[in-house]
Design an enzyme around this catalytic site. Structure first.
Site, PDB file in Angstrom:
ATOM      1  N   ASP A   1      17.872   9.507  46.899  1.00 31.17           N
ATOM      2  CA  ASP A   1      17.494  10.749  46.223  1.00 31.17           C
ATOM      3  C   ASP A   1      17.173  10.597  44.741  1.00 31.17           C
ATOM      4  OD1 ASP A   1      17.829  12.136  48.572  1.00 31.17           O
ATOM      5  OD2 ASP A   1      19.901  12.714  48.137  1.00 31.17           O
TER       6      ASP A   1
ATOM      7  N   ASP B   1      27.300  11.503  42.575  1.00 29.12           N
ATOM      8  CA  ASP B   1      27.595  12.294  43.774  1.00 29.12           C
ATOM      9  C   ASP B   1      28.722  11.615  44.540  1.00 29.12           C
ATOM     10  OD1 ASP B   1      25.528  13.948  43.078  1.00 29.12           O
ATOM     11  OD2 ASP B   1      24.307  13.579  44.859  1.00 29.12           O
TER      12      ASP B   1
ATOM     13  N   ASP C   1      17.819  13.066  40.508  1.00 35.49           N
ATOM     14  CA  ASP C   1      18.682  14.013  41.215  1.00 35.49           C
ATOM     15  C   ASP C   1      19.990  14.170  40.444  1.00 35.49           C
ATOM     16  OD1 ASP C   1      19.242  15.817  43.267  1.00 35.49           O
ATOM     17  OD2 ASP C   1      20.191  14.300  44.496  1.00 35.49           O
TER      18      ASP C   1
ATOM     19  N   ARG D   1      27.216  21.565  36.893  1.00 33.33           N
ATOM     20  CA  ARG D   1      27.913  20.611  37.769  1.00 33.33           C
ATOM     21  C   ARG D   1      28.657  19.540  36.977  1.00 33.33           C
ATOM     22  NH1 ARG D   1      23.836  19.530  42.923  1.00 33.33           N
ATOM     23  NH2 ARG D   1      23.504  21.730  43.455  1.00 33.33           N
TER      24      ARG D   1
END
Length: 384
Positions: free
Chosen positions: A182, A210, A206, A262
């Protein structure tokens, strides 16, 4: 009583911060005798760190404390910044990270590594950038998938691009067909005992980090994040009930200018967010959905001047259920109108084992605690 305590803390900070921050940014000759960051105080005072690099593996805190990386393996020196995703050459980074045996990976000199496809790591590896300026940039970046015991320390990961479909080697005996990545800086899937420390992250396609698909036992510490939209995702889908086991410690990081959201965004699992510095987020700092537990402890939040962006927290697609989610704040400092909306009942104290526990300072000390976030300037024979 509370105001007296804060006054004392502020006076102490004013008295000591100037000299300590100056020492932390020096060329390695001096370091404060009582460095309050428990990770850095574990190893940075030793001028002979380069002779015992593996000692770093004993210094993590929180849920990723047990990550040993390549502690029990040999030293591998990256001498060649080139990349071949299918048949990597000896001397390259990819050749090291795919090996089945433990390795402690270092770098012969400064280098910029432009990967031709995602870098798939094997278990029991440490990437240690100390002593060189190492960048992974301008191509696909790092994938940690179905493995354990990985340490990434002291490198810059920025301007990452999506990986294309194609064949990528993940071990000495296996080459697989990949569908593409990604464009994350580091993507962690179904992995455990991971520690990411003293790295720089910025401007990826992205996310920056993660942590997905039931990954757990992760510590993200002492990193510098800047100029990015979606910074850190813990759980990628509300329906992934397996993420309930996720345990992540986020400590001593500097979430710098130009970040939008985030920091982190959490689903289902547990996040201990401790002693981090936040500067003027453009949407929200800490968010989540699907009933995660979040303990914000001793952080330093500075809101932007936009009156609509003062709230630290954001519940996403939650309806009224969010009122029972356990989101708490303790010892945090809020500047320029920043505020945290707590919720839920019951304890949120992290269930650390004895070795995982670490002291969390009051938020007023965070500018000091995070003053060395990002890669350090380390020279052999000198204190980092």
């Amino acid at each position: 009583m509370a105001s007296l305590f804060l006054t004392i803390i502020s006076l102490l900070f004013a008295a000591f911060s100037s000299s300590v921050v100056e020492a932390a940014y020096s060329n390695g000759y001096t370091i404060p005798k009582l460095l309050p960051n428990p990770i850095d105080s574990c190893w940075r005072r030793n001028p002979y760190w380069a002779s015992n690099r593996r000692a770093l593996a004993d210094c993590a805190v929180g849920f990723g404390k047990s990550a040993v990386g390549g502690k029990y393996g040999s030293i591998y020196v990256v001498t060649n910044p080139s990349d071949d995703p299918e048949n990597p050459r000896p001397g390259t980074l990819r050749y090291a990270v795919i090996q089945s045996k433990p390795l402690w990976i270092t770098f012969a000199r400064d280098m910029v590594i432009v990967l031709r496809n995602e870098l798939i790591m094997n278990s029991y590896k440490t990437i240690d950038g100390r002593g060189a300026k190492v960048e992974i940039a301008y191509g696909p970046c790092i994938t940690i998938q179905h493995v354990s015991h990985v340490i990434i320390h002291g490198i810059s990961i920025h301007d990452c691009k999506p990986g294309k479909s194609g064949r990528v080697r993940s071990s000495p005996t296996h080459v697989g067909s990949r569908k593409g990545s990604d464009g994350d800086a580091i993507a962690i899937f179904d992995s455990s005992h991971i520690w990411i420390d003293h790295c720089f992250f910025s401007r990826c396609q992205d996310g920056l980090i993660d942590v997905l698909h039931a990954s757990t036992a992760v510590t993200i510490s002492n990193n510098y994040f800047t100029q990015h939209d979606k910074v850190m995702l813990l759980g990628h889908n509300d329906n992934n009930v397996e993420d309930k086991i996720m345990r992540v410690t986020i400590a001593f990081n500097h979430f710098g200018p130009g970040l939008i959201e985030r920091m982190p965004r959490v689903r289902r699992g547990y996040a201990h967010v401790a002693n981090n510095r936040y500067e003027k987020w453009q949407m929200y700092a800490i968010g989540g959905s699907a009933d995660p537990t979040i303990f914000s402890e001793g952080n330093y939040f500075v809101a932007s001047d936009d009156p609509s962006k003062k709230q630290v927290t954001k519940r996403i697609d939650s309806g009224y259920d969010w009122k029972r989610w356990k989101w708490r704040t303790s010892k945090d400092v809020f500047k320029n109108g920043a505020y945290f909306v707590p919720s839920g009942y019951g304890t949120v104290t992290p269930l650390y084992g004895r070795a995982e526990r670490f002291p969390v300072s009051h938020g007023s000390l965070v500018p000091l605690l995070t003053s060395s976030a990002g890669p350090l300037h380390c020279y052999s024979g000198r204190i980092c």
